[in-house]
Design an enzyme around this catalytic site. Structure first.
Site, PDB file in Angstrom:
ATOM      1  N   THR A  10       0.849  -1.182   0.000  1.00 44.52           N
ATOM      2  CA  THR A  10       0.000   0.000   0.000  1.00 44.52           C
ATOM      3  C   THR A  10       0.883   1.230   0.000  1.00 44.52           C
ATOM      4  O   THR A  10       2.094   1.145  -0.139  1.00 44.52           O
ATOM      5  CB  THR A  10      -0.904   0.035   1.260  1.00 44.52           C
ATOM      6  N   GLY A  15       8.757  -0.414   3.502  1.00 44.44           N
ATOM      7  CA  GLY A  15      10.083  -0.757   3.977  1.00 44.44           C
ATOM      8  C   GLY A  15      10.086  -1.532   5.268  1.00 44.44           C
ATOM      9  O   GLY A  15      11.039  -2.271   5.558  1.00 44.44           O
ATOM     10  N   GLY A  17       8.142  -4.026   6.262  1.00 39.79           N
ATOM     11  CA  GLY A  17       8.008  -5.462   6.053  1.00 39.79           C
ATOM     12  C   GLY A  17       9.334  -6.112   5.711  1.00 39.79           C
ATOM     13  O   GLY A  17       9.701  -7.140   6.289  1.00 39.79           O
ATOM     14  N   SER A 173      -0.363   2.650  16.445  1.00 35.80           N
ATOM     15  CA  SER A 173       0.272   3.954  16.311  1.00 35.80           C
ATOM     16  C   SER A 173       0.126   4.763  17.596  1.00 35.80           C
ATOM     17  O   SER A 173      -0.825   4.576  18.356  1.00 35.80           O
ATOM     18  CB  SER A 173      -0.372   4.727  15.146  1.00 35.80           C
ATOM     19  N   TYR A 195      -7.686   7.404  10.041  1.00 36.10           N
ATOM     20  CA  TYR A 195      -6.472   6.643  10.382  1.00 36.10           C
ATOM     21  C   TYR A 195      -6.345   6.498  11.894  1.00 36.10           C
ATOM     22  O   TYR A 195      -6.164   5.393  12.411  1.00 36.10           O
ATOM     23  CB  TYR A 195      -5.245   7.356   9.815  1.00 36.10           C
TER      24      TYR A 195
END
Length: 336
Positions: A10, A15, A17, A173, A195
């Protein structure tokens, strides 16, 4: 040992992963990594990169787009055919569609006492334009929360083994805010912070999963990788602007540990959880990747601003929505 690593292609943190897979193989190159990705060609590139540095590793791929329920159902069908159990599921996929920077809020924050907190969490700085998916769900909610929920529901037989626990590890988050979430609007269709709402929903879901599945050997944890320079952040401001403000961010790292900056640093809590006994973890705590001003990585934790009653109510709403979705799918299949 079987390991499901979800790396969805997405606009967010591609980066992370690759960095996580590399670090895990450095810890144990006997792992079987299964990359669950939307974009198969990019997954093949990740696989080739991993095998180049760890030729003895076993790395496979399954295609899945968590913003599409038919894709999730197809992927879980394939996984159940391939594996008898899964030991770790890293749930990293997430989107923040078309993030818009609130310039007024930015300048107000620059001259306030909350400047470090603002840069660490982006609280109040970003709004996004959400939309409906072909499944009739809000895109951020389906991608960040519901698609993963269905994935877990479908893989329950591979995850629940009381003799040897399995772990779900969610990427949440610091931006997950209670004020941006409502049980009356779990998809955040009426707000401007989908989000943040979705990340708070992840926190709630993790707590509820522990409450309902710990006795069956399934444990769930949430982490925050910190503030990194990735395609998501570059989508908010152009790369050259980030380069201009990077010296300020480096300075802020001496006062706030959230600026991990690189995917490698951001995976610190993800790798740390790989080594923990899930029974020993606090289900009400979020584990945070942190980096000092001198670049040393460590893991810290913070109690989440939620309660188990709200978590259970949210979980029941997801179960109800799942039932509705399955009824709709069955009707569609009968018509066809």
């Amino acid at each position: 040992m079987l390991f499901l690593k979800e790396v969805i292609d997405t606009c967010t943190h591609p980066g992370v992963g690759l960095a996580l897979c590399r670090r895990l193989l450095e810890e144990d190159d006997a792992l079987h990594l299964c990359l669950a990705c939307r974009n198969v060609s990019k997954a093949e590139a990740v696989r080739a990169s991993l095998l180049a540095s760890h030729p003895a590793a076993e790395v496979s791929i399954v295609q899945v787009d968590v913003s599409s329920l038919p894709s999730v159902f197809q992927a879980t069908k394939e996984l159940k055919q391939r594996f008898q159990r899964l030991d770790y599921v890293y749930l990293n996929a997430g989107i923040m569609p078309n993030p818009q920077l609130n310039i007024k809020a930015l300048f107000r924050g620059l001259f306030s006492r909350n400047v470090i907190h603002m840069f660490s969490t982006a609280e109040g700085l970003l709004t996004q334009n959400d939309k409906l998916t072909p499944d009739g769900l809000q895109e951020v909610f389906e991608t960040n929360v519901f698609g993963h929920f269905i994935l877990i529901q479908e893989l329950e037989s591979l995850l629940c083994h009381s003799e040897s626990p399995s772990q779900l590890i969610w990427t949440s988050s610091r931006n997950a805010k209670k004020s941006n979430f409502s049980l009356e609007d779990v998809q955040h269709s009426k707000g401007q912070e989908p989000y943040s709402s979705s990340k708070y929903a992840i926190d709630l879901l993790s707590v509820a999963l522990n409450r309902n599945f710990n006795q069956q050997g399934l444990y769930s944890s949430v982490v925050c990788p910190g503030t990194m320079l990735t395609s998501l952040t570059y989508g908010i401001l152009p790369p050259f602007v980030w380069m201009l403000i990077l010296p300020i961010i480096w300075l802020l790292r001496f006062f706030a540990n959230a600026f991990t900056l690189t995917p490698h640093n951001g995976t610190e809590a993800l790798v740390w959880l790989f080594h923990q006994k899930p029974e020993s973890l606090n289900p009400l705590v979020k584990y945070l990747s942190a980096t000092t001003g001198f670049g040393s990585n460590y893991v810290t934790s913070k109690k989440m601003d939620l309660d188990e009653d709200t978590a259970e109510k949210f979980y029941q709403k997801l179960l109800k929505l799942e039932k509705q979705i399955r009824v709709t799918i069955q009707k569609t299949n009968n018509q066809n």
